[in-house]
Motif scaffolding. Structure first.
Motif, PDB file in Angstrom:
ATOM      1  N   LEU A 143     -14.118  28.852  17.634  1.00 50.09           N
ATOM      2  CA  LEU A 143     -12.720  28.756  18.054  1.00 50.09           C
ATOM      3  C   LEU A 143     -11.912  27.743  17.248  1.00 50.09           C
ATOM      4  N   THR A 168      -7.798  27.678  16.459  1.00 49.66           N
ATOM      5  CA  THR A 168      -7.074  28.453  17.469  1.00 49.66           C
ATOM      6  C   THR A 168      -6.352  27.503  18.414  1.00 49.66           C
ATOM      7  N   GLY A 181      -7.999  30.851  22.750  1.00 51.59           N
ATOM      8  CA  GLY A 181      -8.765  30.925  21.518  1.00 51.59           C
ATOM      9  C   GLY A 181      -9.088  32.329  21.068  1.00 51.59           C
ATOM     10  N   GLU A 182      -9.367  33.216  22.028  1.00 54.89           N
ATOM     11  CA  GLU A 182      -9.829  34.546  21.642  1.00 54.89           C
ATOM     12  C   GLU A 182      -9.489  35.550  22.732  1.00 54.89           C
ATOM     13  N   TRP A 206      -4.912  41.202   8.530  1.00 56.29           N
ATOM     14  CA  TRP A 206      -5.454  39.897   8.902  1.00 56.29           C
ATOM     15  C   TRP A 206      -6.884  39.829   8.388  1.00 56.29           C
ATOM     16  N   GLN A 231      -8.147  37.280  12.667  1.00 55.26           N
ATOM     17  CA  GLN A 231      -7.233  36.199  13.025  1.00 55.26           C
ATOM     18  C   GLN A 231      -6.095  36.184  12.017  1.00 55.26           C
ATOM     19  N   SER A 232      -4.906  35.918  12.497  1.00 53.62           N
ATOM     20  CA  SER A 232      -3.759  35.813  11.605  1.00 53.62           C
ATOM     21  C   SER A 232      -4.047  34.788  10.515  1.00 53.62           C
ATOM     22  N   GLY A 244      -3.414  31.310  11.529  1.00 53.89           N
ATOM     23  CA  GLY A 244      -4.208  30.712  12.603  1.00 53.89           C
ATOM     24  C   GLY A 244      -3.821  31.309  13.941  1.00 53.89           C
ATOM     25  N   GLY A 245      -4.231  30.661  15.011  1.00 53.72           N
ATOM     26  CA  GLY A 245      -3.914  31.144  16.353  1.00 53.72           C
ATOM     27  C   GLY A 245      -5.049  31.929  16.972  1.00 53.72           C
ATOM     28  N   THR A 246      -4.730  32.691  17.995  1.00 52.11           N
ATOM     29  CA  THR A 246      -5.707  33.436  18.774  1.00 52.11           C
ATOM     30  C   THR A 246      -6.448  34.465  17.920  1.00 52.11           C
ATOM     31  N   LYS A 247      -7.753  34.539  18.105  1.00 53.89           N
ATOM     32  CA  LYS A 247      -8.558  35.564  17.444  1.00 53.89           C
ATOM     33  C   LYS A 247      -8.632  36.784  18.357  1.00 53.89           C
TER      34      LYS A 247
END
Length: 147
Positions: A37, A40, A44-45, A64, A77-78, A81-84
């Motif tokens: 994670l 994120t 996270g996911e 992505w 994931q973008s 960053g950020g949420t997967k």
């Protein structure tokens, strides 16, 4: 807030706790030191039921990077960053009606984007008033709408 602990087969010493919200939707609360994670935010996911092929489809559809590809499990994931978004691999649960998880995309040129997504493995299902409904290679519906 209405959540409660549930057992999904996790070991007593697992580095996470599994909870269900009032609607029965499962979620894991994971220790901050979990390296998967890294990069994120608090969410996270988002874990989806699906095959490796659908993870590869969404990698290409979203452009992505694939950040996880192991034992039939995939995650994207973008690049910012950020949420997967991950897919757990087989066995995929039997499908009973529409999936609760749904991705909706936007595009400036619907026709060009539909053609691109179909070339990646999507299936065109139906035209909508403001877009198109398609399905990914696992048959999960998603929307494509004009910007």
């Amino acid at each position: 807030m209405g959540g409660h602990h549930i057992d999904v087969g996790q070991a007593p010493d697992a580095g996470f706790v599994v909870l269900a919200d009032p609607g029965g939707n499962e979620m894991c609360v994971i220790e901050p030191r979990n390296s998967f994670l890294a990069g994120t935010g608090p969410l996270g996911e988002v874990t989806c039921d699906g095959t490796r092929d659908v993870g590869l489809f969404w990698r290409d559809a979203l452009d992505w990077p694939l950040v996880w590809d192991e034992d039939e499990e995939t995650a994207v994931q973008s690049p910012l960053g950020g949420t997967k978004i991950s897919w757990g691999g087989p066995p995929v649960a039997p499908r009973l009606g529409r999936k609760r998880q749904r991705l909706d995309l936007v595009a400036a040129d619907l026709g060009t984007e539909v053609d691109r997504l179909v070339s990646l493995g999507a299936t065109r299902l139906t035209d909508l008033v403001d877009g198109v409904e398609l399905a990914d290679p696992d048959g999960n519906e998603f929307g494509l709408r004009a910007l």
